[in-house]
Design a protein around this motif. Structure first.
Motif, PDB file in Angstrom:
ATOM      1  N   ARG A   1       0.840  -1.208   0.000  1.00 18.09           N
ATOM      2  CA  ARG A   1       0.000   0.000   0.000  1.00 18.09           C
ATOM      3  C   ARG A   1       0.872   1.254   0.000  1.00 18.09           C
ATOM      4  O   ARG A   1       0.574   2.237  -0.683  1.00 18.09           O
ATOM      5  CB  ARG A   1      -0.913   0.013   1.220  1.00 18.09           C
ATOM      6  N   PHE A   2       1.944   1.223   0.791  1.00 18.87           N
ATOM      7  CA  PHE A   2       2.868   2.358   0.828  1.00 18.87           C
ATOM      8  C   PHE A   2       3.542   2.557  -0.531  1.00 18.87           C
ATOM      9  O   PHE A   2       3.719   3.690  -0.988  1.00 18.87           O
ATOM     10  CB  PHE A   2       3.920   2.145   1.913  1.00 18.87           C
ATOM     11  N   ILE A   3       3.941   1.457  -1.154  1.00 17.56           N
ATOM     12  CA  ILE A   3       4.559   1.542  -2.485  1.00 17.56           C
ATOM     13  C   ILE A   3       3.578   2.151  -3.479  1.00 17.56           C
ATOM     14  O   ILE A   3       3.928   3.030  -4.276  1.00 17.56           O
ATOM     15  CB  ILE A   3       5.016   0.143  -2.966  1.00 17.56           C
ATOM     16  N   LYS A   4       2.348   1.713  -3.418  1.00 15.40           N
ATOM     17  CA  LYS A   4       1.311   2.223  -4.310  1.00 15.40           C
ATOM     18  C   LYS A   4       1.048   3.704  -4.044  1.00 15.40           C
ATOM     19  O   LYS A   4       0.920   4.506  -4.987  1.00 15.40           O
ATOM     20  CB  LYS A   4       0.020   1.407  -4.096  1.00 15.40           C
ATOM     21  N   ALA A   5       1.006   4.084  -2.778  1.00 15.08           N
ATOM     22  CA  ALA A   5       0.728   5.478  -2.413  1.00 15.08           C
ATOM     23  C   ALA A   5       1.860   6.416  -2.817  1.00 15.08           C
ATOM     24  O   ALA A   5       1.628   7.607  -3.053  1.00 15.08           O
ATOM     25  CB  ALA A   5       0.477   5.574  -0.910  1.00 15.08           C
ATOM     26  N   SER A   6       3.084   5.884  -2.902  1.00 19.50           N
ATOM     27  CA  SER A   6       4.244   6.731  -3.194  1.00 19.50           C
ATOM     28  C   SER A   6       4.750   6.596  -4.626  1.00 19.50           C
ATOM     29  O   SER A   6       5.838   7.078  -4.950  1.00 19.50           O
ATOM     30  CB  SER A   6       5.391   6.394  -2.219  1.00 19.50           C
ATOM     31  N   LYS A   7       3.969   5.987  -5.500  1.00 14.43           N
ATOM     32  CA  LYS A   7       4.460   5.675  -6.853  1.00 14.43           C
ATOM     33  C   LYS A   7       4.803   6.910  -7.671  1.00 14.43           C
ATOM     34  O   LYS A   7       5.640   6.856  -8.573  1.00 14.43           O
ATOM     35  CB  LYS A   7       3.456   4.794  -7.610  1.00 14.43           C
ATOM     36  N   ASP A   8       4.192   8.054  -7.367  1.00 15.39           N
ATOM     37  CA  ASP A   8       4.484   9.280  -8.114  1.00 15.39           C
ATOM     38  C   ASP A   8       5.542  10.147  -7.431  1.00 15.39           C
ATOM     39  O   ASP A   8       5.840  11.245  -7.899  1.00 15.39           O
ATOM     40  CB  ASP A   8       3.199  10.107  -8.290  1.00 15.39           C
TER      41      ASP A   8
END
Length: 200
Positions: free
Chosen positions: A60-67
């Protein structure tokens, strides 16, 4: 969950908004039906919401920080901790410098963790341990983590923190809720400029 009539998530987001070094806020929650109201509340708060796995919080953290850029900084707050001590949090931010990860050694319920985005991405590639997937940052605090990353662990009593009292500032049970409501009634705020307002 409301605390003295104000939803817990509202309190946490207002804490984050009060920090001058924070540029953007993202709430990372699950796809579960029970968490759908969080997406609705996020919209009301005008903050981004990312939904993902209920068991793989690291993803979830990876997804939230993808940009985010590799050198960007993630400041991690959890939604069951409605108090933030601003002056200590600001000092932690200034101590981050070139670090990959910075936190109080045994963590604290009243100040956040700081994680460099590229360190989080590297972590996701090297660990499949259930504890890391669920709790995100334990690896950084291990010997291996301190070997593989530039980690700074602050003492549990950093800047006057009281680790023996820390457990009283989170909400896991109805008893915790009642205790925090009593604290807020006395403080009339959840943004604490310094510890004098909390430990008196």
């Amino acid at each position: 969950m409301p605390v003295n009539g104000i939803p817990l998530l509202f309190r946490v987001v207002e804490n984050v908004k009060s920090l001058s070094f924070v540029d953007d806020i993202t709430i990372a929650t699950t796809h579960l039906e029970a968490d759908k109201p969080i997406a609705y509340i996020s919209d009301k708060l005008k903050v981004r919401c990312v939904q993902g796995s209920s068991s793989n919080v690291l993803n979830r953290f990876i997804k939230a920080s993808k940009d985010m850029n590799d050198t960007d900084l993630i400041v991690r707050f959890t939604a069951d901790n409605p108090i933030c001590v601003n002056n200590i949090t600001n000092k932690m931010f200034l101590s981050m410098c070139d670090k990959d990860y910075l936190a109080v050694k045994n963590l604290s319920h009243i100040v956040p963790e700081f994680i460099r985005t590229n360190a989080l991405r590297k972590l996701a590639k090297i660990t499949k341990q259930e504890e890391d997937l669920e709790h995100v940052t334990p690896f950084f605090r291990t010997k291996d983590g301190q070997r593989d990353f530039n980690v700074k662990l602050l003492p549990d009593d950093y800047q006057g923190l009281r680790p023996e009292l820390d457990k009283f500032f989170t909400i896991d049970t109805k008893t915790d809720l009642i205790r925090l409501e009593n604290i807020f009634m006395k403080l009339d705020t959840n943004r604490i400029s310094d510890l004098n307002g909390l430990f008196k």
